[in-house]
Design an enzyme around this catalytic site. Structure first.
Site, mmCIF file in Angstrom:
data_model
loop_
_atom_site.group_PDB
_atom_site.id
_atom_site.type_symbol
_atom_site.label_atom_id
_atom_site.label_comp_id
_atom_site.label_asym_id
_atom_site.label_seq_id
_atom_site.Cartn_x
_atom_site.Cartn_y
_atom_site.Cartn_z
ATOM 1 N N THR A 215 22.557 -4.788 -31.351
ATOM 2 C CA THR A 215 23.757 -5.416 -30.779
ATOM 3 C C THR A 215 24.838 -4.364 -30.567
ATOM 4 O O THR A 215 24.977 -3.442 -31.384
ATOM 5 C CB THR A 215 24.299 -6.484 -31.761
ATOM 6 N N THR B 109 26.476 -0.139 -26.565
ATOM 7 C CA THR B 109 25.418 0.801 -26.177
ATOM 8 C C THR B 109 24.122 0.038 -25.912
ATOM 9 O O THR B 109 23.417 0.292 -24.923
ATOM 10 C CB THR B 109 25.209 1.861 -27.285
ATOM 11 N N ASP C 136 18.764 0.237 -31.655
ATOM 12 C CA ASP C 136 20.125 -0.234 -31.933
ATOM 13 C C ASP C 136 21.095 0.946 -31.978
ATOM 14 O O ASP C 136 20.683 2.101 -32.182
ATOM 15 C CB ASP C 136 20.152 -0.988 -33.278
ATOM 16 N N LYS D 4 26.561 0.439 -40.021
ATOM 17 C CA LYS D 4 26.483 -0.478 -38.894
ATOM 18 C C LYS D 4 27.283 -1.737 -39.231
ATOM 19 O O LYS D 4 27.624 -1.974 -40.365
ATOM 20 C CB LYS D 4 25.031 -0.847 -38.600
ATOM 21 N N GLU E 140 20.723 -7.644 -37.757
ATOM 22 C CA GLU E 140 20.223 -6.311 -37.391
ATOM 23 C C GLU E 140 19.330 -5.755 -38.499
ATOM 24 O O GLU E 140 18.244 -5.222 -38.239
ATOM 25 C CB GLU E 140 21.401 -5.360 -37.147
ATOM 26 N N LYS F 90 29.531 9.403 -33.050
ATOM 27 C CA LYS F 90 29.013 8.662 -34.201
ATOM 28 C C LYS F 90 28.332 9.569 -35.224
ATOM 29 O O LYS F 90 27.969 9.111 -36.312
ATOM 30 C CB LYS F 90 28.009 7.600 -33.735
#
Ligand code: 5RP
Length: 224
Positions: A34, A37, A87, A100, A109, A127
């Site tokens: 989710t 990106t 992800d 996350k 997730e 990141k």
């Protein structure tokens, strides 16, 4: 020329489709994460939808986007195994451990990631961090436990901020924990998991990335 963060996300989404494209066959079901990106990834993956069977989704947001593109969405309970989970992340360290949950979808997730053999993390270079913890750690909790879990997270040295006007797909609330020193991600994940009332902790160390694609100004690099 300097690429914007949105352009870097586009670059890594394209690289991820190229990467996964080599792995697709008619029986493949992909686990899909989710975020912004991943949204770009889904948009590009749609051109290959005839080459795989479908997807297991990690959120209502992702389910809607997959369906818009005509990609079949399967319940996790219908699926025995997933080869790949794809992800984004809010932070990733050199060991592939991540924070996350910036989008609040961390619980589903983590569940979908736990079923997949491989986790492909797709991020832009902002990141990448040497040590996790600059990004506030999201923790999903049951509403009745928000105060008790807050006290337990404060005892770990964090400043806890409840995410305003936000309810997860599971009916939970998110506590964002600022200022934690995360030098042992696996131990911290297990410790927070053990606090009564915690549904899911946003440290992904037990289920870390097996490979990562990182979009940099010089191109997309692979970490594995
Ligand atoms: C959602 C997530 C996302 O993967 C994370 O927040 C990164 O999102 P984006 O791709 O929008 O930067 O964990 O719960």
């Amino acid at each position: 020329m300097t690429y914007t963060q949105d352009e870097l996300k586009q670059h890594v989404a394209k690289a991820a489709v190229d990467f996964i494209g080599n792995e697709l066959h008619p029986d493949s079901i992909l686990g899909i994460g989710t975020g912004s990106t991943v949204d770009l990834f889904i948009d590009l993956l749609a051109a290959h939808k005839s080459q795989f069977k479908g997807a297991v989704s990690s959120s209502e947001r992702t389910t809607a986007r997959l369906r818009q593109h005509g990609i079949e969405v399967f319940e996790l309970n219908e699926v025995d195994a997933l080869l790949w989970y794809i992800d984004g992340a809010d932070e990733i360290n050199p060991q592939g451990e991540m924070i996350k949950g910036g989008g609040g979808a961390l619980t589903r997730e983590k569940i979908v990631a736990s079923v997949a053999k491989n986790f492909l993390c797709i991020v832009d270079q902002s990141k990448q961090v040497p040590q996790l913890g600059g990004f506030p750690l999201p923790v999903e909790v049951l509403p009745m436990a928000r105060a008790s879990v807050t006290r337990a997270l404060q005892a770990l040295g964090g400043q806890v901020v409840e995410r305003a006007d936000f309810v997860t797909d599971n009916g939970g609330v998110i506590l964002d924990v600022h200022g934690l020193t995360i030098d042992q991600p696996l131990q911290l994940e297990q410790h927070i998991n053990d606090i009564a009332g915690v549904v899911c902790c946003g440290v992904f160390a037990l289920h870390k990335a097996t490979a990562a694609l990182v979009a940099t100004q010089q191109g997309v690099i692979t970490m594995s």
